[in-house]
Motif scaffolding. Structure first.
Motif, short mmCIF file in Angstrom:
data_model
loop_
_atom_site.label_atom_id
_atom_site.label_comp_id
_atom_site.label_asym_id
_atom_site.label_seq_id
_atom_site.Cartn_x
_atom_site.Cartn_y
_atom_site.Cartn_z
N PRO A 1 11.18 -9.30 -7.74
CA PRO A 1 10.97 -7.82 -7.66
C PRO A 1 9.75 -7.30 -7.17
O PRO A 1 8.68 -8.15 -7.35
CB PRO A 1 11.72 -7.54 -8.98
N GLY A 2 9.55 -6.11 -6.80
CA GLY A 2 8.65 -5.75 -6.47
C GLY A 2 8.40 -3.99 -6.54
O GLY A 2 7.86 -3.38 -5.85
N GLY A 3 9.16 -3.40 -7.70
CA GLY A 3 9.09 -2.23 -8.31
C GLY A 3 7.94 -1.61 -8.99
O GLY A 3 6.87 -1.18 -8.37
N ARG A 4 8.16 -1.46 -10.08
CA ARG A 4 7.05 -0.77 -10.87
C ARG A 4 5.72 -1.55 -11.11
O ARG A 4 4.76 -1.31 -11.50
CB ARG A 4 7.49 -0.46 -12.50
N ALA A 5 6.01 -2.78 -10.98
CA ALA A 5 4.87 -4.13 -11.28
C ALA A 5 4.96 -4.93 -10.13
O ALA A 5 5.88 -5.04 -9.34
CB ALA A 5 4.93 -4.58 -12.44
N VAL A 6 3.73 -5.61 -10.08
CA VAL A 6 3.76 -6.84 -9.54
C VAL A 6 3.96 -8.28 -9.96
O VAL A 6 3.22 -8.24 -11.14
CB VAL A 6 2.29 -6.92 -8.71
N TYR A 7 4.91 -9.16 -9.66
CA TYR A 7 5.27 -10.15 -10.44
C TYR A 7 4.93 -11.44 -9.87
O TYR A 7 5.87 -12.36 -9.37
CB TYR A 7 6.65 -9.94 -11.01
N PRO A 8 3.73 -12.01 -9.47
CA PRO A 8 3.38 -13.37 -9.02
C PRO A 8 4.04 -14.23 -10.05
O PRO A 8 4.34 -15.46 -9.49
CB PRO A 8 1.74 -13.38 -8.99
N SER A 9 3.91 -14.06 -11.10
CA SER A 9 4.56 -14.83 -12.28
C SER A 9 5.87 -15.51 -12.06
O SER A 9 6.55 -16.21 -12.34
CB SER A 9 4.37 -14.25 -13.55
N SER A 10 6.73 -14.26 -11.48
CA SER A 10 8.12 -14.65 -11.23
C SER A 10 8.28 -15.63 -10.16
O SER A 10 9.31 -16.12 -9.83
CB SER A 10 8.71 -13.40 -11.01
N VAL A 11 7.21 -15.63 -9.08
CA VAL A 11 7.24 -16.60 -7.94
C VAL A 11 7.14 -17.99 -8.53
O VAL A 11 7.92 -18.85 -8.32
CB VAL A 11 6.24 -16.28 -7.24
N VAL A 12 6.47 -17.96 -9.68
CA VAL A 12 6.08 -19.47 -10.21
C VAL A 12 7.30 -19.88 -10.93
O VAL A 12 7.81 -21.07 -10.69
CB VAL A 12 4.81 -19.32 -11.03
N MET A 13 8.04 -18.92 -11.59
CA MET A 13 9.07 -19.32 -12.57
C MET A 13 10.19 -19.69 -11.77
O MET A 13 11.06 -20.29 -12.16
CB MET A 13 9.46 -18.11 -13.40
N PHE B 1 -1.56 -6.79 6.01
CA PHE B 1 -0.40 -7.12 4.84
C PHE B 1 0.49 -5.87 5.08
O PHE B 1 1.59 -5.79 4.25
CB PHE B 1 -0.97 -7.13 3.50
N ALA B 2 0.13 -4.93 6.00
CA ALA B 2 1.10 -3.84 6.29
C ALA B 2 2.44 -4.18 6.36
O ALA B 2 2.69 -4.94 7.28
CB ALA B 2 0.61 -3.00 7.21
N GLY B 3 3.37 -3.56 5.57
CA GLY B 3 4.95 -3.72 5.76
C GLY B 3 5.38 -5.23 5.01
O GLY B 3 6.48 -5.40 5.36
N TYR B 4 4.60 -5.81 4.28
CA TYR B 4 4.84 -7.20 3.87
C TYR B 4 4.94 -6.84 2.23
O TYR B 4 4.63 -5.89 1.65
CB TYR B 4 3.92 -8.30 4.25
N PRO B 5 5.36 -7.87 1.51
CA PRO B 5 5.35 -7.83 0.29
C PRO B 5 3.92 -7.95 -0.42
O PRO B 5 2.95 -8.25 0.55
CB PRO B 5 6.01 -9.32 -0.25
N HIS B 6 3.76 -7.36 -1.71
CA HIS B 6 2.28 -7.60 -2.19
C HIS B 6 1.57 -8.51 -1.78
O HIS B 6 1.87 -9.83 -2.03
CB HIS B 6 2.35 -7.18 -3.83
N PRO B 7 0.32 -8.75 -1.43
CA PRO B 7 -0.24 -9.64 -1.23
C PRO B 7 -0.69 -10.87 -2.52
O PRO B 7 -0.63 -12.03 -2.21
CB PRO B 7 -1.80 -9.09 -0.89
N THR B 8 -0.50 -10.54 -3.59
CA THR B 8 -0.60 -11.26 -4.74
C THR B 8 0.70 -12.14 -4.88
O THR B 8 0.84 -13.14 -5.07
CB THR B 8 -0.97 -10.80 -6.03
N ILE B 9 1.93 -11.56 -4.37
CA ILE B 9 3.22 -12.16 -4.33
C ILE B 9 3.19 -13.13 -3.27
O ILE B 9 3.36 -14.48 -3.59
CB ILE B 9 4.30 -11.29 -4.13
#
Length: 448
Positions: free
Chosen positions: A131-143, A170-178
């Protein structure tokens, strides 16, 4: 802020507890009418529909749906050093824990020449949603990625919503941390798509000419990962066409605590989950009225000072959050099992012994120094967990989620002859004589 539910001297049967315990209003069925035309449109129009829904819901149209390799590389290059170090620890620990979950094939010999082998085979291809709504979740990538990789999945793809705030490469793509988390894990197939349309894209597959040679997203066998109610509804709608891990609802924490617990620690943990979403559930179960009062005061103080105060206060004031008073720890355990929390903390005297008695929870965090946020990031456990009471019958994401058990039956003529009378007896009892005939065609006079 936190309501109080007093269950002291009350019957604690399953029916009574189901009615009394706090739950968020989360009607996935009602969301189906909204996601059905979206999923149908993605099926019919593929990439063009995905671009249009990205513009409508995420406010941005990427130059290609697939994130180019150079953008993934750039995301690692600009990643904060401390965040990179934390992600590497998270990956390392998750791999260590999940490596021990891998199943081994087993063979049961029922006759000298009759065996049943259970083979564990990974699914061919998975779509992992972040997901990428209220927060950035790189941890969910790992999980999501780690158990799929350790299961031996041959092909995996990640989808996350495009971010209109991104600039430059990064324009138009998911958050760079993801994107950086994907790159650190060796994932090179990442798609800029979110919501119900992403689940439909994974389920049906599509071709995006703008993404060049890598622009074909093959249909997946399984979709995993948390998301909002529309993601959950799309999973429900498309289940059967693809496998799913769960219909994840709002996050929740329950804390089973007695008078030995530090009220400030309990308050901080309740707020940590309320920070996710206004529908997040935070529940304290205790037999100590003093602790309940102290936690209530600490929650008000901390909620007013935290960064996402408005969201936290809404979650803690909602019908899904409460302090539940019980007569004793035995009653508290019955309440905890009935609630079946996604995350359950046990902060009591002799917490390991109390935690060992818990039957229903997505994950259990034992003692004063095992907060849920540890499991969210670097404990090594998985944070994609069953919500809404489904921990009573379901497990969190694991290596097993990506494996299928296949029974391989191998009997010789002698082994078949030995059990043929039983097959005939049962086929006659079920009035399915052709079942028996399939055996007698092989055994002939042996069973006549």
């Amino acid at each position: 802020m936190l309501a109080t539910i007093d269950l002291r001297s009350q019957p604690l049967g399953a029916r009574q507890l189901r009615a009394a315990l706090p739950r968020a209003e989360y009607d996935v069925e009602a969301a189906l009418s909204a996601v059905r035309p979206i999923c149908d449109d993605v099926h019919d129009r593929g990439a063009e529909a995905l671009y249009e829904y990205g513009e409508r819901f995420d406010g941005v149209r990427p130059s290609s749906l697939r994130v180019p390799a150079e953008v993934l590389t750039a995301a690692v290059d600009v990643l904060d050093a401390d965040v990179r170090a934390a992600l590497e620890v998270s990956i390392e620990r998750a791999r260590a824990v999940h490596a021990d979950q891998r199943r081994t094939d087993t063979t049961t010999r029922l006759h000298e020449s009759g065996t049943v082998t259970e083979r564990w085979v990974p699914v061919d291809r998975v779509g992992l949603y972040v997901p990428g709504g209220r927060a950035v979740y790189p941890s969910s990538v790992v999980m999501n990625v780690v158990p799929a990789q350790l299961a031996g999945v041959g092909s995996l793809a990640v989808a996350s919503p495009p971010q209109k705030e991104n600039v430059g490469v990064f324009a138009g793509y998911p958050h760079p941390t993801i994107l950086a988390a994907c790159a650190l894990l060796g994932v090179d197939e990442v798609w800029a798509m979110g919501g119900a349309q992403a689940i439909a894209g994974f389920a049906h597959g599509f071709v995006d000419d703008a993404s060049g040679d890598g622009g074909e997203c093959e249909p997946v066998s399984l979709v995993t990962g948390p998301g909002n109610i529309y993601v959950a509804a799309a999973k429900r709608l498309l289940k059967g066409l693809v496998g799913i891990d769960a219909e994840a609802g709002p996050t929740e924490i329950a804390v089973l605590a007695d008078a030995t617990a530090d009220p400030d620690h309990v308050a901080a943990d309740l707020i940590s989950q309320a920070e996710h979403d206004p529908l997040a559930g935070s529940v304290l179960i205790t037999d100590s009225t003093q602790l309940a009062d102290e936690v209530a005061r600490a929650v008000e103080r901390r909620a007013a000072a935290t960064k996402h105060s408005e969201r936290v206060v809404e979650a803690l004031s909602g019908r899904q959050s409460a302090i539940v008073l019980v007569d004793d720890l035995d009653a508290g355990l019955r309440v905890a099992d009935a609630y079946a929390a996604e995350h359950l903390e046990v902060i009591t005297e002799d917490a390991p012994a109390v935690a060992a008695r818990v039957r229903n929870a997505g994950a259990i965090f034992v003692g004063a120094h095992s907060p849920v946020s540890l499991g969210d990031y670097v404990a090594g456990s998985n944070h994609v967990l069953p919500t809404g009471g489904s921990a009573a019958h379901s497990s969190g994401l694991s290596v097993q989620s990506f494996l299928r058990g296949i029974h391989v039956v191998e009997y010789s003529a002698q082994a078949l002859a030995e059990v043929a009378p039983h097959v005939l007896a049962l086929s006659e009892a079920e009035d399915l004589p052709a079942h028996g005939e399939a055996v007698t065609a092989r055994t002939g006079e042996v069973v006549q």
